[in-house]
Design a protein around this motif. Structure first.
Motif, mmCIF file in Angstrom:
data_model
loop_
_atom_site.group_PDB
_atom_site.id
_atom_site.type_symbol
_atom_site.label_atom_id
_atom_site.label_comp_id
_atom_site.label_asym_id
_atom_site.label_seq_id
_atom_site.Cartn_x
_atom_site.Cartn_y
_atom_site.Cartn_z
ATOM 1 N N GLY A 170 0.817 -1.210 0.000
ATOM 2 C CA GLY A 170 0.000 0.000 0.000
ATOM 3 C C GLY A 170 0.848 1.257 0.000
ATOM 4 O O GLY A 170 1.708 1.448 -0.858
ATOM 5 N N ALA A 171 0.631 2.107 0.992
ATOM 6 C CA ALA A 171 1.359 3.374 1.073
ATOM 7 C C ALA A 171 2.781 3.196 1.591
ATOM 8 O O ALA A 171 3.583 4.122 1.534
ATOM 9 N N GLY A 172 3.103 2.007 2.099
ATOM 10 C CA GLY A 172 4.452 1.759 2.602
ATOM 11 C C GLY A 172 4.481 0.611 3.585
ATOM 12 O O GLY A 172 3.512 0.368 4.295
ATOM 13 N N LYS A 173 5.603 -0.105 3.623
ATOM 14 C CA LYS A 173 5.721 -1.229 4.546
ATOM 15 C C LYS A 173 5.706 -0.776 5.999
ATOM 16 O O LYS A 173 5.234 -1.484 6.877
ATOM 17 N N THR A 174 6.265 0.385 6.247
ATOM 18 C CA THR A 174 6.331 0.911 7.609
ATOM 19 C C THR A 174 5.770 2.328 7.635
ATOM 20 O O THR A 174 5.537 2.945 6.590
ATOM 21 N N VAL A 175 5.578 2.848 8.830
ATOM 22 C CA VAL A 175 5.128 4.235 8.971
ATOM 23 C C VAL A 175 6.147 5.178 8.354
ATOM 24 O O VAL A 175 5.795 6.165 7.704
ATOM 25 N N TRP A 176 7.434 4.876 8.536
ATOM 26 C CA TRP A 176 8.484 5.721 7.966
ATOM 27 C C TRP A 176 8.400 5.748 6.440
ATOM 28 O O TRP A 176 8.527 6.800 5.823
ATOM 29 N N ASP A 177 8.208 4.582 5.831
ATOM 30 C CA ASP A 177 8.066 4.534 4.373
ATOM 31 C C ASP A 177 6.861 5.355 3.922
ATOM 32 O O ASP A 177 6.912 6.058 2.905
ATOM 33 N N MET A 178 5.785 5.247 4.682
ATOM 34 C CA MET A 178 4.546 5.934 4.329
ATOM 35 C C MET A 178 4.724 7.451 4.346
ATOM 36 O O MET A 178 4.355 8.141 3.392
ATOM 37 N N VAL A 179 5.302 7.979 5.424
ATOM 38 C CA VAL A 179 5.432 9.437 5.518
ATOM 39 C C VAL A 179 6.446 9.970 4.506
ATOM 40 O O VAL A 179 6.298 11.086 3.995
ATOM 41 N N GLU A 180 7.465 9.167 4.188
ATOM 42 C CA GLU A 180 8.434 9.603 3.189
ATOM 43 C C GLU A 180 7.812 9.643 1.797
ATOM 44 O O GLU A 180 8.132 10.516 0.987
ATOM 45 N N SER A 181 6.915 8.699 1.517
ATOM 46 C CA SER A 181 6.282 8.680 0.200
ATOM 47 C C SER A 181 5.393 9.901 -0.015
ATOM 48 O O SER A 181 5.206 10.355 -1.144
ATOM 49 N N TYR A 182 4.843 10.444 1.075
ATOM 50 C CA TYR A 182 3.994 11.633 0.977
ATOM 51 C C TYR A 182 4.742 12.916 1.331
ATOM 52 O O TYR A 182 4.183 14.008 1.215
ATOM 53 N N ASN A 183 5.983 12.749 1.796
ATOM 54 C CA ASN A 183 6.812 13.900 2.160
ATOM 55 C C ASN A 183 6.123 14.780 3.209
ATOM 56 O O ASN A 183 6.002 16.000 3.061
ATOM 57 N N VAL A 184 5.654 14.126 4.274
ATOM 58 C CA VAL A 184 4.990 14.843 5.365
ATOM 59 C C VAL A 184 5.586 14.391 6.692
ATOM 60 O O VAL A 184 6.423 13.489 6.744
ATOM 61 N N GLY A 185 5.131 15.011 7.772
ATOM 62 C CA GLY A 185 5.587 14.641 9.098
ATOM 63 C C GLY A 185 5.027 13.299 9.543
ATOM 64 O O GLY A 185 4.111 12.747 8.923
ATOM 65 N N LEU A 186 5.549 12.804 10.652
ATOM 66 C CA LEU A 186 5.226 11.459 11.118
ATOM 67 C C LEU A 186 3.741 11.258 11.393
ATOM 68 O O LEU A 186 3.220 10.162 11.216
ATOM 69 N N THR A 187 3.044 12.297 11.803
ATOM 70 C CA THR A 187 1.618 12.165 12.124
ATOM 71 C C THR A 187 0.739 12.999 11.192
ATOM 72 O O THR A 187 -0.403 13.311 11.527
ATOM 73 N N ASP A 188 1.264 13.333 10.012
ATOM 74 C CA ASP A 188 0.544 14.243 9.117
ATOM 75 C C ASP A 188 -0.096 13.565 7.908
ATOM 76 O O ASP A 188 -0.649 14.245 7.041
ATOM 77 N N VAL A 189 -0.026 12.248 7.820
ATOM 78 C CA VAL A 189 -0.697 11.541 6.726
ATOM 79 C C VAL A 189 -2.207 11.624 6.942
ATOM 80 O O VAL A 189 -2.695 11.456 8.062
ATOM 81 N N THR A 190 -2.959 11.888 5.878
ATOM 82 C CA THR A 190 -4.409 12.042 5.988
ATOM 83 C C THR A 190 -5.132 10.914 5.255
ATOM 84 O O THR A 190 -4.541 10.182 4.459
ATOM 85 N N TRP A 191 -6.435 10.808 5.516
ATOM 86 C CA TRP A 191 -7.257 9.828 4.802
ATOM 87 C C TRP A 191 -7.232 10.108 3.301
ATOM 88 O O TRP A 191 -7.201 9.179 2.487
ATOM 89 N N GLU A 192 -7.257 11.379 2.932
ATOM 90 C CA GLU A 192 -7.275 11.743 1.516
ATOM 91 C C GLU A 192 -6.013 11.259 0.805
ATOM 92 O O GLU A 192 -6.074 10.798 -0.344
ATOM 93 N N MET A 193 -4.875 11.347 1.468
ATOM 94 C CA MET A 193 -3.631 10.845 0.884
ATOM 95 C C MET A 193 -3.698 9.334 0.675
ATOM 96 O O MET A 193 -3.329 8.812 -0.383
ATOM 97 N N LEU A 194 -4.187 8.641 1.681
ATOM 98 C CA LEU A 194 -4.233 7.182 1.614
ATOM 99 C C LEU A 194 -5.202 6.683 0.550
ATOM 100 O O LEU A 194 -4.993 5.617 -0.037
#
Length: 213
Positions: A170-194
């Motif tokens: 999906g958006a990334g194997k880990t939380v770190w992968d996920m936030v890097e793919s969206y270029n946002v902070g650790l708690t800044d990923v949104t439903w719209e991004m996902l």
């Protein structure tokens, strides 16, 4: 966490350098809150894992949300199977799989993840992960429920790993992968991004001529 996993256990387990660097920068405030949840729902020995403590997962979820481990995976798998039969008239087997690793040594299969299917031993501690990684044992995704058919443990593990690879991360194997793919902070990923990420939480596997197809 940053010292034990970032400088000692991470290198011993042969973790990738990027993961070790991330563990060394483990965020204190967000990490502390996450570990409190892990202790509450998975226990202390599971909370000592560097991530995915007892089946708790924060990947593919927004903000600082996490998914909690299923309380009764067998019952859920059976309910899914019966609903498919009721709606579609099809008899299928349902397997619920966790990406947490099961390690295999000859005919012995073990995992740190609580409540795997029968035939897989659960140590319920992070030490199983350390042991399996240190000795480079074969590792595959862990089936935690199976309803509708009987399978040998080895075959169940093969199917679980096959489905895990097909499913993707999906958006990334880990939380770190996920936030890097969206270029946002650790708690800044949104439903719209996902919603823009391609995620396949369900995989249909059919057995044909003794091969997985």
């Amino acid at each position: 966490m940053p010292i034990v996993w970032g400088y000692i256990l991470g290198p011993l387990c042969g973790m990738q350098r990027i993961l070790i660097q991330r563990l060394r920068r483990y965020p204190r405030e967000e990490g502390s809150r996450h570990k409190q949840v892990a202790i509450q729902y998975a226990g202390l020995m599971q909370a000592l894992m560097f991530g995915s403590e007892g089946g708790i997962d924060g990947s593919n979820l927004p903000y600082s949300y996490v998914s909690l481990p299923l309380q009764n995976a067998d019952a859920i798998a059976e309910r899914i199977r019966m609903e498919i039969k009721r709606i579609l008239g099809k008899n299928v087997a349902v397997m619920i799989v966790d990406t947490d690793s099961t390690f295999s040594f000859r005919g012995f299969h073990f995992t740190y993840r609580p409540n795997p299917i029968k035939g897989i031993y659960s140590s319920k501690t992070f030490l199983a992960y350390v042991l399996g990684r240190m000795f480079k044992m074969k590792r595959r995704a862990t089936p935690i429920a199976l309803k509708g058919c009987r399978l040998q443990v080895e075959e169940a593990l093969r199917i679980a790993e096959f489905a895990n690879k097909v499913r993707g991360s999906g958006a990334g194997k880990t939380v770190w992968d996920m936030v890097e793919s969206y270029n946002v902070g650790l708690t800044d990923v949104t439903w719209e991004m996902l919603e823009k990420s391609r995620h396949k939480p369900i995989v249909i596997v059919r057995k044909k001529r003794s091969n997985i197809a």
